[in-house]
Every structure is written in structure tokens, then in C-alpha cells.
Design an enzyme around this catalytic site. Structure first.
Site, PDB file in Angstrom:
ATOM      1  N   ARG A 101       0.847  -1.183   0.000  1.00  0.00           N
ATOM      2  CA  ARG A 101       0.000   0.000   0.000  1.00  0.00           C
ATOM      3  C   ARG A 101       0.890   1.243   0.000  1.00  0.00           C
ATOM      4  O   ARG A 101       1.722   1.401   0.904  1.00  0.00           O
ATOM      5  CB  ARG A 101      -0.899  -0.004   1.249  1.00  0.00           C
ATOM      6  CG  ARG A 101      -1.717   1.240   1.369  1.00  0.00           C
ATOM      7  CD  ARG A 101      -2.499   1.356   2.677  1.00  0.00           C
ATOM      8  NE  ARG A 101      -3.104   2.668   2.710  1.00  0.00           N
ATOM      9  CZ  ARG A 101      -3.353   3.383   3.798  1.00  0.00           C
ATOM     10  NH1 ARG A 101      -3.085   2.891   4.991  1.00  0.00           N
ATOM     11  NH2 ARG A 101      -3.877   4.579   3.712  1.00  0.00           N
ATOM     12  N   HIS A 146      -3.035  10.863   0.994  1.00  0.00           N
ATOM     13  CA  HIS A 146      -2.451  10.653   2.322  1.00  0.00           C
ATOM     14  C   HIS A 146      -1.836  11.987   2.770  1.00  0.00           C
ATOM     15  O   HIS A 146      -0.653  12.081   3.031  1.00  0.00           O
ATOM     16  CB  HIS A 146      -1.426   9.523   2.288  1.00  0.00           C
ATOM     17  CG  HIS A 146      -1.188   8.863   3.615  1.00  0.00           C
ATOM     18  ND1 HIS A 146      -1.379   7.511   3.836  1.00  0.00           N
ATOM     19  CD2 HIS A 146      -0.771   9.360   4.806  1.00  0.00           C
ATOM     20  CE1 HIS A 146      -1.083   7.207   5.093  1.00  0.00           C
ATOM     21  NE2 HIS A 146      -0.696   8.320   5.709  1.00  0.00           N
ATOM     22  N   GLU A 191      -7.534   8.487   6.734  1.00  0.00           N
ATOM     23  CA  GLU A 191      -7.797   9.114   8.034  1.00  0.00           C
ATOM     24  C   GLU A 191      -8.304  10.557   7.946  1.00  0.00           C
ATOM     25  O   GLU A 191      -7.650  11.487   8.442  1.00  0.00           O
ATOM     26  CB  GLU A 191      -6.537   9.070   8.901  1.00  0.00           C
ATOM     27  CG  GLU A 191      -6.063   7.659   9.201  1.00  0.00           C
ATOM     28  CD  GLU A 191      -5.010   7.605  10.302  1.00  0.00           C
ATOM     29  OE1 GLU A 191      -4.386   8.636  10.601  1.00  0.00           O
ATOM     30  OE2 GLU A 191      -4.812   6.525  10.878  1.00  0.00           O
ATOM     31  N   ASN A 320      -7.448   1.748   9.918  1.00  0.00           N
ATOM     32  CA  ASN A 320      -6.113   1.853  10.502  1.00  0.00           C
ATOM     33  C   ASN A 320      -6.324   1.711  11.996  1.00  0.00           C
ATOM     34  O   ASN A 320      -7.127   2.445  12.581  1.00  0.00           O
ATOM     35  CB  ASN A 320      -5.511   3.241  10.258  1.00  0.00           C
ATOM     36  CG  ASN A 320      -5.184   3.479   8.784  1.00  0.00           C
ATOM     37  OD1 ASN A 320      -5.234   2.569   7.967  1.00  0.00           O
ATOM     38  ND2 ASN A 320      -4.842   4.715   8.461  1.00  0.00           N
ATOM     39  N   TYR A 322      -4.344   1.083  15.839  1.00  0.00           N
ATOM     40  CA  TYR A 322      -3.108   0.947  16.610  1.00  0.00           C
ATOM     41  C   TYR A 322      -3.365   0.652  18.074  1.00  0.00           C
ATOM     42  O   TYR A 322      -2.660  -0.117  18.692  1.00  0.00           O
ATOM     43  CB  TYR A 322      -2.268   2.223  16.500  1.00  0.00           C
ATOM     44  CG  TYR A 322      -1.669   2.403  15.124  1.00  0.00           C
ATOM     45  CD1 TYR A 322      -0.400   1.927  14.834  1.00  0.00           C
ATOM     46  CD2 TYR A 322      -2.393   3.008  14.103  1.00  0.00           C
ATOM     47  CE1 TYR A 322       0.146   2.052  13.567  1.00  0.00           C
ATOM     48  CE2 TYR A 322      -1.866   3.136  12.830  1.00  0.00           C
ATOM     49  CZ  TYR A 322      -0.593   2.658  12.561  1.00  0.00           C
ATOM     50  OH  TYR A 322      -0.061   2.769  11.303  1.00  0.00           O
ATOM     51  N   GLU A 390      -3.832  -0.445   8.115  1.00  0.00           N
ATOM     52  CA  GLU A 390      -2.616  -0.172   8.901  1.00  0.00           C
ATOM     53  C   GLU A 390      -2.741  -0.812  10.278  1.00  0.00           C
ATOM     54  O   GLU A 390      -3.810  -0.771  10.887  1.00  0.00           O
ATOM     55  CB  GLU A 390      -2.412   1.328   9.152  1.00  0.00           C
ATOM     56  CG  GLU A 390      -1.916   2.106   7.984  1.00  0.00           C
ATOM     57  CD  GLU A 390      -1.688   3.592   8.330  1.00  0.00           C
ATOM     58  OE1 GLU A 390      -1.347   3.909   9.490  1.00  0.00           O
ATOM     59  OE2 GLU A 390      -1.871   4.423   7.426  1.00  0.00           O
TER      60      GLU A 390
HETATM   61  C1  NOJ Z   1      -1.518   6.581  10.620  1.00  0.00           C
HETATM   62  C2  NOJ Z   1      -1.067   7.343   9.426  1.00  0.00           C
HETATM   63  O1  NOJ Z   1      -1.871   7.005   8.320  1.00  0.00           O
HETATM   64  C3  NOJ Z   1       0.399   7.153   9.087  1.00  0.00           C
HETATM   65  O2  NOJ Z   1       0.753   8.146   8.181  1.00  0.00           O
HETATM   66  C4  NOJ Z   1       1.236   7.202  10.358  1.00  0.00           C
HETATM   67  O3  NOJ Z   1       2.594   7.170  10.093  1.00  0.00           O
HETATM   68  C5  NOJ Z   1       0.826   6.039  11.240  1.00  0.00           C
HETATM   69  N1  NOJ Z   1      -0.558   6.206  11.593  1.00  0.00           N
HETATM   70  C6  NOJ Z   1       1.633   5.917  12.527  1.00  0.00           C
HETATM   71  O4  NOJ Z   1       1.426   7.017  13.335  1.00  0.00           O
END
Ligand code: NOJ
Length: 483
Positions: A101, A146, A191, A320, A322, A390
Site C-alpha cells: 500500500r 495521504h 484518516e 487503521n 493501533y 494499517e
Molecule cells: C496513521 C497514518 O496514516 C500514518 O501516516 C502514520 O505514520 C501512522 N498512523 C503511525 O502514526
């Protein structure tokens, strides 16, 4: 008696052995689930003014130190992938990726934003990258946006100007025409809540959100009507989806508000049966706006035509993800700036103690939150096909990244738990293929499966322990989840 006792002991031993090994048995990755890794143009390409590219808002802000960057750096060179793309593809092959990607730099392709003035060098770069990948069977998954908006458009109000709907969809059409024969997965926006918040933290954020939805939907319809019949690909949006866990039961509403303001504001219009912004968010923002003396709600209305235009415009639920945060409400703790997005939301958030893993404040490892998120999506949106665009972990460098391995293992296993219960996950993407420019954290926080040596002239890329682990999961199509 003694004989029986020995028999008893032996069976206990056998049972514990069987139990322990069952815990360590490799779990199979379901057939059809594909794996990749990601980056984005500004974070890796460098070559910020090469071969006819003009400035993006990011070039401008970071070059002029208008953003607070911990190490004072910018993406002028980044990992120099504009020139080093062949090595990047070699890394994809080493890992055994199904797809990669990456994003298109809008001012590299359309330096003057007119679709009749396409920059041939930009086209050439993306053609070379894609063709090199496809030579080895690695599918391109292309993000159109992006965050590197052409500066000229940012100066005209960017995402708060309703004209962005046409600007963006013209750019999207150009990309479909140039690359649609080879790209089967298109991501419109990455995002939108994040880029809207960072550029417009006050009341304008809601205009930005609505324009993003319309721009996304328009690009979707263009693809659907003009390109899908011949190219037969998929197009979707990628949302930042933290999971919000209520501190206790009376905080359920606070957690739901946090979800709605951060991503329900996009998923409700796109994926729910009735479309439109979430009802509770509409009510709360209307009341807040009246209290602040505004003549109408800061959250713009959507007309029935707009609701219809946006509904159903994403082939995947792109996420995405985390981390997870605990959420509660306590009016007396609210000390956010007024007006601001966080004052409007009016909740408190903190990260669970388990965050202590690793060095970076950015990522706190909470695999159960990933499981809960996938379950919530399955239950609330009628089990849509999910594309995890992500997921990853940051450190401060080093090749022996056991903490990143632990993160990937536990998150992948949480994903398998959700899949076992019926979640329709189709793809998983590690962020990131390699270390890159991590926004406010410059080159300090590192997300790469490959380490980039920024001191070396060649920006040497070296696989970390986590790269071997990921490679092994992809090769064996299994993972040991442990206890
Ligand atoms: C989301 C973002 O899309 C990406 O650009 C960023 O580096 C990562 N999170 C990690 O923070």
C-alpha cells in the site's frame, strides 16, 4: 495402590503436555486473507522538488518549521524512495507480501492541479514502481490522498472549501485513467478525521469532514460508473479507528461519543442503513452550537440527496488501528480550548497501564481492544468485509525488536479470534514496510519492519527481527499464539 498412583501421575503428565502443546500449536491463517505493508508518499518519497513536482502543504509547513517536530526534521529526502524504489520492491519480495500500500503525491502528478497538465515524470515514477511490483506478483493498493494536498489548493481553503469535492474527484479520475488497468484496490482518503483535526481543530473541522465525505463519495461513483465495468477493482476509505473502552458502565455513552466523533462521523454516513451523521452527534452539536450563540449547528446538515450520494460508497470497511483508550466523562475536568473539537466531545481519555511496552508514546499495545473493535464492526454494521489498512508498533530503533514482534503476534492472534467468531477480515497491512518520516515525531519514532540507516548515504534498509517474523507468518500461513 502404588501402581495406580503411578498411572495417575503419568496421565496427569501426558494431559499437561497435550494441553501445553495445544496452546503452542500454530494457528492457521484462513485461506484468501491477504497480507501487505504500507507507506505514504510524503513519508518516504523525498525528491520534494524533483522533475516538476510542486509544493504540497506538508512541504510548506515542515520546511518552514510551522509544525512542531521533535527532531526539527522534514520529509525533503525521507527514505528517498523516489530513487530507491527498486530496493523497496526487493524488500516486499523478501517479506513475501501479497500487496504493497502506497500513496500518490497529488502535486507530483498534477503540479498545477489541472488534469490536462499531468507531470510525465510523476506518471513515470508510479508506473515504474507498479510495474516492478507486478513483475513479482505484488499487488498495488493505492491511496489517492495521504495528506499531501497541493499548496495552491490549501491556500484556497483546502478541505473546508466545497470546491475540494471537484478538485479531488478530478484528481481521482486522472489516477484511474493512468493506473486503473493495474490497480485493483483504491483507497480514496486516509484518516480524514486526523487530517481535518490537524488543519482545522476548531469549528471548521465539521465542514472538512462533510467535504471529505462528499469528495470520497464522488470519487467512488466515478470509479463505480466509469472504470469498474472494465477494470473490476475495489474502492474504499481508510479510517483511523481507535477503540474506546468505557471506564465503567456509566461511561458507555462517553465511549460511544468518542467513537462517533472520531470515526462514526464517517462510518454512519457510509455504512449504516439510514446514512447521515450519527443522530446523537447531530443533537449534541446542535445544542452546543446554540449555547455558543451560533445561528446554526457547527455540524453541517446533509440533504436527502447528499445522504443517498454517500451511503454505500465503500467496498471495504478500511481501518487503521493501533491502540485502545479508556474513556469517561467528568465535566469538572474539561479544560479544553473553546471552541474546539475536544471541547465539543467533552470526554476524558487515558491509555491502559499495559502501554509500558516499548519506548514510543504513540502506540500502546492492547490486543483485546483490536478484538473488540473487529467484533463491534461485525455486530453494528452487518458484518462488512474489512480491509485492515494499517497496524503496527513504534520503537526508537534497533534490529532486535522483540516488543514489535510481541505486538504483531498478539494483534494478529486477536484478529484470528474475531475471524473465528465470524468477522469478515479480507486483508491485513503492517505499518510500515520501513522506518519513515513519522510526522511530529520526525525520524525518532520508527515503525519499520526494515530499519533505515539515516546516517548512511544510501539510506540502507536492513530487516529487523520483526521482518523475519512477518515473513514466517506469510510463508507458513500460520502463527503461534501461545498463552
Ligand atoms: C496513521 C497514518 O496514516 C500514518 O501516516 C502514520 O505514520 C501512522 N498512523 C503511525 O502514526
Amino acid at each position: 495402590m502404588e501402581k495406580n498412583y503411578n498411572k495417575y501421575l503419568i496421565s496427569i503428565c501426558i494431559l499437561s503436555f497435550v494441553y501445553a502443546s495445544a496452546q503452542d500449536l500454530p494457528r492457521k491463517i484462513p485461506k484468501g486473507l491477504i497480507f501487505g505493508a504500507a507507506t505514504s508518499s510524503y513519508q518516504v518519497e523525498g525528491a520534494w522538488d524533483a522533475d516538476g513536482k510542486t509544493q504540497s502543504i506538508l512541504d510548506y509547513l515542515y520546511q518552514n518549521s510551522l509544525e512542531q517536530i521533535t527532531d526539527g526534521s522534514n520529509g525533503n529526502v525521507a527514505t528517498n524512495s523516489y530513487y530507491l524504489y527498486e530496493r523497496d520492491v526487493e524488500m516486499m519480495r523478501e517479506l513475501g507480501l501479497d500487496f504493497y500500500r502506497f500513496s500518490l503525491s497529488w502535486p507530483r502528478l498534477l503540479p498545477y492541479n489541472y488534469s490536462e497538465r499531468i507531470n510525465p515524470a510523476g506518471v513515470n515514477y508510479y508506473n515504474n514502481l507498479m510495474d516492478e511490483m507486478l513483475k513479482y506478483g505484488i499487488e498495488p493498493v493505492v491511496t489517492l490522498y495521504h495528506w499531501d494536498l497541493p499548496l495552491e489548493l490549501a491556500q484556497q481553503g483546502g478541505w473546508t472549501n466545497p470546491q475540494i469535492v471537484d478538485w479531488f474527484s478530478d484528481f481521482a479520475r486522472t489516477a484511474f485513467e493512468l493506473f486503473g488497468d493495474r490497480v485493483k484496490y483504491w483507497i480514496t482518503l486516509n484518516e480524514p478525521q486526523v487530517f481535518c483535526y490537524y488543519r482545522h481543530p476548531g469549528d471548521d473541522i465539521y465542514k472538512c469532514m462533510k467535504n471529505s465525505l462528499l469528495a470520497h463519495a464522488k470519487a467512488y461513483h466515478i470509479y463505480d460508473e466509469e472504470f469498474r465495468p472494465t477494470h473490476n477493482g475495489a474502492i474504499f476509505i481508510s479510517l483511523s479507528t481507535e477503540f474506546y473502552e468505557p471506564v465503567n458502565s456509566q461511561d458507555a455513552e462517553a465511549a460511544e461519543d468518542a467513537t462517533n466523533y472520531h470515526w462514526g462521523v464517517f462510518t454512519n454516513p457510509i455504512f449504516s442503513k439510514d446514512g447521515d451523521f450519527p443522530a446523537s452527534m447531530k443533537e449534541k452539536l446542535a445544542a452546543k452550537s446554540a449555547k455558543q450563540g451560533l445561528s446554526s449547528s457547527k455540524l453541517p446538515d446533509m440533504s436527502p440527496e447528499e445522504i443517498d450520494f454517500i451511503k454505500g460508497t465503500s467496498d471495504f470497511f478500511g481501518i487503521n488501528h493501533y491502540t485502545t483508550k479508556y474513556v469517561y466523562r467528568n465535566e469538572s475536568e474539561n479544560d479544553y480550548e473553546v471552541p474546539s473539537f475536544y471541547d465539543d466531545l467533552g470526554v476524558q481519555m487515558y491509555q491502559p497501564d499495559s502501554c509500558q511496552i516499548g519506548y514510543s508514546y504513540l502506540v500502546c499495545s492492547v490486543p483485546w481492544g483490536f478484538y473488540k473493535l473487529l467484533t463491534k464492526i461485525r455486530e453494528e454494521f452487518d458484518n462488512p468485509p474489512i480491509f485492515i489498512t494499517e497496524n503496527g508498533f513504534s520503537t526508537h530503533g534497533g534490529l532486535d525488536d522483540q516488543d514489535r514482534i510481541e505486538y504483531y503476534k498478539t494483534y494478529l492472534c486477536a484478529m484470528l479470534d474475531a475471524i473465528d467468531e465470524g468477522s469478515d477480515v479480507r486483508a491485513y497491512t503492517a505499518w510500515s514496510l520501513m522506518d519513515n518520516f513519522e510526522w511530529a515525531r520526525g525520524y525518532i519514532d520508527r515503525f519499520g519492519l526494515y530499519e533505515v540507516d539515516y546516517e548512511s548515504e544510501e539510506l540502507t534498509r536492513t530487516p529487523r527481527a520483526s521482518a523475519f517474523m512477518y515473513q514466517n507468518v506469510l510463508r507458513t500461513r500460520s502463527i503461534i499464539c501461545g498463552t
